[in-house]
Design a protein around this motif. Structure first.
Motif, short mmCIF file in Angstrom:
data_model
loop_
_atom_site.label_atom_id
_atom_site.label_comp_id
_atom_site.label_asym_id
_atom_site.label_seq_id
_atom_site.Cartn_x
_atom_site.Cartn_y
_atom_site.Cartn_z
N TYR A 113 0.85 -1.23 0.08
CA TYR A 113 0.04 0.72 0.20
C TYR A 113 0.99 1.59 0.18
O TYR A 113 1.13 2.49 -0.76
CB TYR A 113 -1.09 0.09 1.41
CG TYR A 113 -1.72 1.66 1.11
CD1 TYR A 113 -2.67 1.67 0.14
CD2 TYR A 113 -1.50 1.78 2.16
CE1 TYR A 113 -3.72 2.52 1.01
CE2 TYR A 113 -1.59 3.25 2.57
CZ TYR A 113 -3.35 4.07 1.58
OH TYR A 113 -3.82 4.24 1.70
N GLN A 114 2.26 1.88 0.66
CA GLN A 114 3.22 2.25 1.34
C GLN A 114 3.72 2.95 -0.55
O GLN A 114 3.21 3.86 -0.58
CB GLN A 114 3.81 2.05 1.47
CG GLN A 114 3.01 2.46 3.92
CD GLN A 114 1.78 3.63 3.28
OE1 GLN A 114 3.07 4.69 2.97
NE2 GLN A 114 1.47 3.44 4.27
N LYS A 115 4.03 1.75 -0.88
CA LYS A 115 4.49 1.40 -2.51
C LYS A 115 3.63 2.12 -3.47
O LYS A 115 4.04 3.19 -4.16
CB LYS A 115 5.59 0.30 -2.68
CG LYS A 115 5.86 0.08 -4.19
CD LYS A 115 6.06 -1.36 -4.52
CE LYS A 115 7.37 -0.41 -5.50
NZ LYS A 115 7.86 -2.23 -5.95
N MET A 117 1.10 4.37 -2.97
CA MET A 117 1.00 5.85 -1.89
C MET A 117 2.34 6.21 -2.86
O MET A 117 2.14 7.60 -2.70
CB MET A 117 0.57 5.81 -1.00
CG MET A 117 -1.05 5.59 -0.53
SD MET A 117 -2.45 6.07 -2.17
CE MET A 117 -2.54 8.03 -0.66
N SER A 118 2.87 5.96 -2.91
CA SER A 118 4.19 7.45 -3.28
C SER A 118 3.35 7.88 -4.43
O SER A 118 3.07 7.74 -5.42
CB SER A 118 5.60 6.12 -3.75
OG SER A 118 5.43 5.55 -5.02
N ALA A 119 4.93 9.04 -4.71
CA ALA A 119 4.51 10.05 -5.24
C ALA A 119 4.79 9.89 -6.88
O ALA A 119 4.11 10.10 -7.50
CB ALA A 119 5.79 11.03 -4.99
N ASP A 120 6.18 8.48 -7.16
CA ASP A 120 5.98 8.58 -8.17
C ASP A 120 4.82 7.39 -9.18
O ASP A 120 5.46 6.45 -10.10
CB ASP A 120 7.22 7.83 -8.56
CG ASP A 120 7.64 6.65 -7.73
OD1 ASP A 120 6.90 6.50 -6.15
OD2 ASP A 120 9.40 6.36 -7.35
N THR A 121 3.96 6.51 -8.19
CA THR A 121 3.23 5.74 -8.75
C THR A 121 1.88 6.22 -10.29
O THR A 121 1.70 7.29 -9.57
CB THR A 121 2.89 4.89 -7.42
OG1 THR A 121 3.35 4.22 -6.90
CG2 THR A 121 1.66 3.70 -7.82
N LYS A 148 -3.81 12.55 -8.42
CA LYS A 148 -3.12 12.63 -9.34
C LYS A 148 -3.40 12.85 -11.04
O LYS A 148 -3.15 13.02 -11.73
CB LYS A 148 -2.17 10.86 -9.85
CG LYS A 148 -0.85 11.20 -8.40
CD LYS A 148 -0.29 9.31 -8.79
CE LYS A 148 0.24 9.72 -7.41
NZ LYS A 148 1.15 8.55 -7.13
#
Length: 178
Positions: A113-115, A117-121, A148
């Motif tokens: 989930y954290q991955k 939610m990262s800005a680059d996803t 986004k």
């Protein structure tokens, strides 16, 4: 001076007579954390030798794994230290950390989930994976993907994400801005 401090820490222990040496543990943790967070090109007042830092990190990780009495004092931040300096020990560190600090270890689902939610996803990737998460996480993923799309100037896609995944009652109040 920095080299002398590291030499002294390398010759010292983290446990004496069954008691943790808090000052050595804290100083090692501070040095390693500072070293890991330094900005490339930023001027450093103390310049540490890379090989000394790697040796100190290896000793710190080894101490954590070999002496359970030190684990609570070294703390769960040892995972980041191991990831940076001794990647081969990360799995062993995570197992030991999960036993010592079970409340601080994220689950695989939390990490995924954290991955996402990262800005680059990309928002498309977020939407493709959202169905694999619990409802609350899914809602946050849909909202983040919509944001986004808005940031990209694609208001139609942003509006579609909200319309497809939220009822009128659960739709965000700012959805009318689209």
């Amino acid at each position: 001076m920095a080299s002398q401090v590291l030499d002294k820490l390398m010759r010292s222990d983290y446990l004496v007579d069954g008691q943790p040496l808090y000052i050595n543990i804290q100083l090692t943790h501070s040095i390693l954390s500072q070293y890991m967070s330094r900005q490339g090109g930023a001027e450093q007042k103390l310049k540490f030798d890379d090989s000394q830092i790697r040796d100190l990190a290896a000793k710190f990780v080894s101490t954590y794994l070999s002496d359970p009495k030190t684990a609570p004092y070294i703390g769960p931040a040892i995972v980041q230290i191991a990831e940076k300096f001794t990647p081969s020990s990360v799995d062993q560190i995570k197992k030991a950390t999960s036993r010592t600090f079970p409340q601080n270890m994220p689950s695989d689902l939390d990490a995924a989930y954290q991955k996402l939610m990262s800005a680059d996803t990309p928002p498309e990737q977020m939407l493709a994976a959202a169905s694999k998460f619990p409802t609350d996480n899914r809602r946050q993923l849909y909202q983040a993907a919509s944001n986004k799309f808005m940031g990209q100037g694609n208001t139609q896609a942003a509006r579609a994400v909200l319309a497809e995944n939220f009822t009128d009652e659960t739709r965000r109040p700012d959805a009318q801005q689209f």
